[in-house]
Design a protein around this motif. Structure first.
Motif, PDB file in Angstrom:
ATOM      1  N   VAL A   1     117.516 126.112 124.572  1.00 49.74           N
ATOM      2  CA  VAL A   1     116.374 126.303 125.106  1.00 49.74           C
ATOM      3  C   VAL A   1     115.857 125.767 126.356  1.00 49.74           C
ATOM      4  O   VAL A   1     116.057 125.255 127.001  1.00 49.74           O
TER       5      VAL A   1
ATOM      6  N   ALA B   1     113.213 125.180 128.054  1.00 49.64           N
ATOM      7  CA  ALA B   1     111.124 124.599 127.466  1.00 49.64           C
ATOM      8  C   ALA B   1     110.552 124.990 129.255  1.00 49.64           C
ATOM      9  O   ALA B   1     109.446 125.448 128.907  1.00 49.64           O
TER      10      ALA B   1
ATOM     11  N   TYR C   1     116.746 122.654 126.855  1.00 40.87           N
ATOM     12  CA  TYR C   1     117.792 121.622 125.631  1.00 40.87           C
ATOM     13  C   TYR C   1     119.136 122.643 125.734  1.00 40.87           C
ATOM     14  O   TYR C   1     118.109 123.152 124.670  1.00 40.87           O
TER      15      TYR C   1
ATOM     16  N   GLU D   1      96.872 117.682 126.005  1.00 36.18           N
ATOM     17  CA  GLU D   1      96.089 118.669 124.532  1.00 36.18           C
ATOM     18  C   GLU D   1      94.857 117.301 123.765  1.00 36.18           C
ATOM     19  O   GLU D   1      94.792 116.988 123.193  1.00 36.18           O
TER      20      GLU D   1
ATOM     21  N   PRO E   1     100.569 128.217 123.818  1.00 32.92           N
ATOM     22  CA  PRO E   1     100.856 128.044 121.731  1.00 32.92           C
ATOM     23  C   PRO E   1     101.928 126.338 122.145  1.00 32.92           C
ATOM     24  O   PRO E   1     102.223 125.790 123.024  1.00 32.92           O
ATOM     25  N   ASN E   2     102.075 126.219 120.960  1.00 32.13           N
ATOM     26  CA  ASN E   2     103.229 125.592 120.976  1.00 32.13           C
ATOM     27  C   ASN E   2     103.700 125.818 121.482  1.00 32.13           C
ATOM     28  O   ASN E   2     104.994 126.813 121.056  1.00 32.13           O
ATOM     29  N   GLY E   3     105.195 124.630 121.455  1.00 30.89           N
ATOM     30  CA  GLY E   3     106.450 125.094 122.445  1.00 30.89           C
ATOM     31  C   GLY E   3     106.074 125.317 123.842  1.00 30.89           C
ATOM     32  O   GLY E   3     107.402 126.444 124.581  1.00 30.89           O
ATOM     33  N   ALA E   4     104.976 125.992 123.836  1.00 27.30           N
ATOM     34  CA  ALA E   4     105.213 126.399 125.060  1.00 27.30           C
ATOM     35  C   ALA E   4     105.618 125.354 127.255  1.00 27.30           C
ATOM     36  O   ALA E   4     106.171 126.350 127.656  1.00 27.30           O
ATOM     37  N   GLY E   5     105.812 124.349 126.374  1.00 31.89           N
ATOM     38  CA  GLY E   5     106.351 123.776 127.273  1.00 31.89           C
ATOM     39  C   GLY E   5     105.015 122.708 128.262  1.00 31.89           C
ATOM     40  O   GLY E   5     105.704 122.176 129.394  1.00 31.89           O
ATOM     41  N   LYS E   6     103.867 122.793 128.180  1.00 30.95           N
ATOM     42  CA  LYS E   6     103.139 121.533 128.112  1.00 30.95           C
ATOM     43  C   LYS E   6     103.272 120.746 128.313  1.00 30.95           C
ATOM     44  O   LYS E   6     103.246 119.973 129.551  1.00 30.95           O
ATOM     45  N   THR E   7     103.889 120.180 127.316  1.00 32.03           N
ATOM     46  CA  THR E   7     104.730 118.417 127.673  1.00 32.03           C
ATOM     47  C   THR E   7     105.552 118.529 128.041  1.00 32.03           C
ATOM     48  O   THR E   7     105.034 117.445 129.277  1.00 32.03           O
ATOM     49  N   THR E   8     106.137 118.745 128.453  1.00 31.57           N
ATOM     50  CA  THR E   8     107.215 119.362 129.464  1.00 31.57           C
ATOM     51  C   THR E   8     106.638 118.824 130.987  1.00 31.57           C
ATOM     52  O   THR E   8     107.447 118.174 131.974  1.00 31.57           O
TER      53      THR E   8
ATOM     54  N   GLN F   1      95.781 124.124 123.846  1.00 31.91           N
ATOM     55  CA  GLN F   1      95.563 124.963 123.207  1.00 31.91           C
ATOM     56  C   GLN F   1      94.151 125.632 122.750  1.00 31.91           C
ATOM     57  O   GLN F   1      94.547 126.614 122.352  1.00 31.91           O
TER      58      GLN F   1
ATOM     59  N   GLN G   1     100.369 113.129 124.196  1.00 32.22           N
ATOM     60  CA  GLN G   1     100.039 114.193 123.238  1.00 32.22           C
ATOM     61  C   GLN G   1      99.340 113.062 122.533  1.00 32.22           C
ATOM     62  O   GLN G   1      98.692 113.789 120.961  1.00 32.22           O
TER      63      GLN G   1
HETATM   64  N1  LIG Z   1     113.777 116.772 123.740  1.00 31.93           N
HETATM   65  C1  LIG Z   1     114.112 118.047 123.419  1.00 31.93           C
HETATM   66  N2  LIG Z   1     114.686 118.758 123.065  1.00 31.93           N
HETATM   67  C2  LIG Z   1     114.830 119.533 122.371  1.00 31.93           C
HETATM   68  N3  LIG Z   1     114.296 120.303 122.674  1.00 31.93           N
HETATM   69  C3  LIG Z   1     112.988 120.297 123.438  1.00 31.93           C
HETATM   70  C4  LIG Z   1     112.782 118.389 123.518  1.00 31.93           C
HETATM   71  N4  LIG Z   1     111.719 118.264 124.346  1.00 31.93           N
HETATM   72  C5  LIG Z   1     111.157 119.805 123.957  1.00 31.93           C
HETATM   73  N5  LIG Z   1     111.457 120.538 123.489  1.00 31.93           N
HETATM   74  C6  LIG Z   1     111.610 122.242 123.598  1.00 31.93           C
HETATM   75  O1  LIG Z   1     111.088 122.411 124.860  1.00 31.93           O
HETATM   76  C7  LIG Z   1     109.740 123.610 124.052  1.00 31.93           C
HETATM   77  C8  LIG Z   1     109.010 123.238 124.944  1.00 31.93           C
HETATM   78  O2  LIG Z   1     108.224 121.651 124.355  1.00 31.93           O
HETATM   79  P1  LIG Z   1     106.858 121.322 124.796  1.00 31.93           P
HETATM   80  O3  LIG Z   1     106.971 120.215 124.136  1.00 31.93           O
HETATM   81  O4  LIG Z   1     106.706 121.442 126.639  1.00 31.93           O
HETATM   82  O5  LIG Z   1     105.924 123.037 124.233  1.00 31.93           O
HETATM   83  P2  LIG Z   1     104.417 122.169 124.151  1.00 31.93           P
HETATM   84  O6  LIG Z   1     103.385 123.235 124.951  1.00 31.93           O
HETATM   85  O7  LIG Z   1     103.955 120.798 125.012  1.00 31.93           O
HETATM   86  O8  LIG Z   1     104.084 122.538 123.125  1.00 31.93           O
HETATM   87  P3  LIG Z   1     102.834 121.644 122.006  1.00 31.93           P
HETATM   88  O9  LIG Z   1     101.226 122.647 121.237  1.00 31.93           O
HETATM   89  O10 LIG Z   1     103.472 122.225 120.296  1.00 31.93           O
HETATM   90  O11 LIG Z   1     102.812 119.999 122.126  1.00 31.93           O
HETATM   91  C9  LIG Z   1     109.640 123.608 122.988  1.00 31.93           C
HETATM   92  O12 LIG Z   1     110.885 124.687 121.958  1.00 31.93           O
HETATM   93  C10 LIG Z   1     110.581 122.409 122.592  1.00 31.93           C
HETATM   94  O13 LIG Z   1     111.332 122.543 120.753  1.00 31.93           O
END
Ligand SMILES: Nc1ncnc2c1ncn2[C@@H]1O[C@H](COP(=O)(O)OP(=O)(O)OP(=O)(O)O)[C@@H](O)[C@H]1O
Ligand SMILES: [Mg+2]
Length: 315
Positions: free
Chosen positions: A14, A16, A11, A158, A35-42, A190, A81
């Motif tokens: 970033v 992801a 992104y 999660e 942890p938060n922002g690691a890329g799990k949801t992606t 997490q 999530q």
């Molecule tokens: N639509 C988007 N636009 C910009 N950045 C994004 C977008 N979606 C995710 N990111 C960024 O990509 C990175 C990974 O995000 P992701 O949601 O996969 O993390 P996560 O591991 O699921 O975190 P969490 O535990 O907070 O749910 C983060 O830095 C997030 O800010």
């Protein structure tokens, strides 16, 4: 059953995801821990066809995720999530609606909804609007909704974040039941204990990169064993406490001035704890708190990456 290679998603600046490979054998559970922002949801969104990666490829049950998303959607269930259920519908109405979206006829949809409500212990609350549900009930309903079409591959993003310990255990039981029924699961979490309790394989990710993977036992072998954490009332006792910790523990004790505590890794949990307490006793030091525990995700991260999970600086 699930296979991915080189998944990447950026992104802007970033990253992801930055080249993630994964494999989930049929009937097994992979926990993606980070942890938060690691890329799990992606990761989950790409595999569930909701997001296109910039690079890489993936298959589920041999079907190409990018080329044939419609077919993928027939074999997977996804619990996101954040709740996908409609607040103003009852639990039963929500499930019937999901079943109708999967083209089940009205009678079959109602039967399926009743079965799922029963299975997830929601029958008593079935005819209440879901906005009156507790967090744990919502999560169960959400999971139930993703199961109406009896998917053989299930993604759970999660599933227990924010739940109290009792609801978490209830959710764990439900997840174990899905596995017993033969489903293949990819869940994100997490919590190290959650991955340990549920997963056959664990993949730890950070900043879109896989930093470690293996079975819980393999990872534990790498990460070291249990920790003893002991706090004392009197700050003046901290140096002596650290000395005892160094003799009992198998690693270098970590001293925290703020909480008046010392943490040290030990080889033999309970026996080391007894030895530790005897050592305190011999010196007449009174502990204010004594804990024997597994490493936290934060400690795992520190051991593997040299930085904590809530890193302030990006390196
Ligand atoms: N639509 C988007 N636009 C910009 N950045 C994004 C977008 N979606 C995710 N990111 C960024 O990509 C990175 C990974 O995000 P992701 O949601 O996969 O993390 P996560 O591991 O699921 O975190 P969490 O535990 O907070 O749910 C983060 O830095 C997030 O800010
Ligand atoms: Mg997420």
């Amino acid at each position: 059953m699930i296979r991915a290679e080189g998944l990447a998603k950026h992104y802007g600046r970033v990253k992801a995801l930055n080249g993630v490979d994964l494999e989930v054998p049929t009937g097994s559970v992979l926990a993606v821990l980070g942890p938060n922002g690691a890329g799990k949801t992606t990761t989950v969104r790409i595999l569930a066809t909701l997001l296109r990666p910039d690079a890489g490829n993936a298959t589920i049950a041999g079907i190409d995720v990018l080329a044939r998303p419609d077919e993928i959607r027939k074999v997977i269930g996804l619990t996101g999530q954040y709740a996908a259920v409609d607040e103003y519908l009852t639990g039963r109405e929500n499930l019937v609606m999901f079943a109708r979206l999967y083209h089940l006829d009205q009678a079959t949809a109602r039967t399926r909804a009743a079965e799922l409500l029963d299975r997830f212990a929601l029958t008593d609350a079935a005819d209440r609007q879901t906005r009156t549900y507790s967090g744990g009930m919502r999560r169960r309903l959400d999971l139930a909704a993703s199961l109406v079409a009896r998917p053989k591959v299930i993604f759970l993003d999660e599933p227990t974040t924010g739940l109290d310990p009792r609801s978490r255990n209830g959710m764990w039981d439900v997840i174990r039941e899905l596995v017993r029924d033969g489903a293949t699961l990819l869940l994100t979490t997490q919590y190290l204990e959650e991955a340990d309790a549920l997963a056959d394989n664990i993949m730890i990710i950070d900043h879109g990169l896989v930093i470690a993977q293996g079975t819980a036992d393999q990872l534990k072998g790498r990460l070291g064993g249990e920790r003893i954490q002991i706090a004392v009332k009197d700050l003046a006792h901290l140096p002596e406490l650290a000395e005892i910790a160094a003799s009992v523990g198998s690693g270098v004790p970590e001293v925290d001035q703020e909480s008046h505590s010392v943490t040290v890794e030990v080889r033999d949990g309970a026996a080391s704890l007894v030895e530790f307490v005897r050592g305190l006793d011999a010196k007449g030091i009174e502990p204010s708190d004594v804990e024997l525990r597994r490493p936290t995700l934060d400690e795992v991260f520190l051991a593997l990456t040299g930085h904590r999970t809530q890193s302030v600086h990006d390196d």
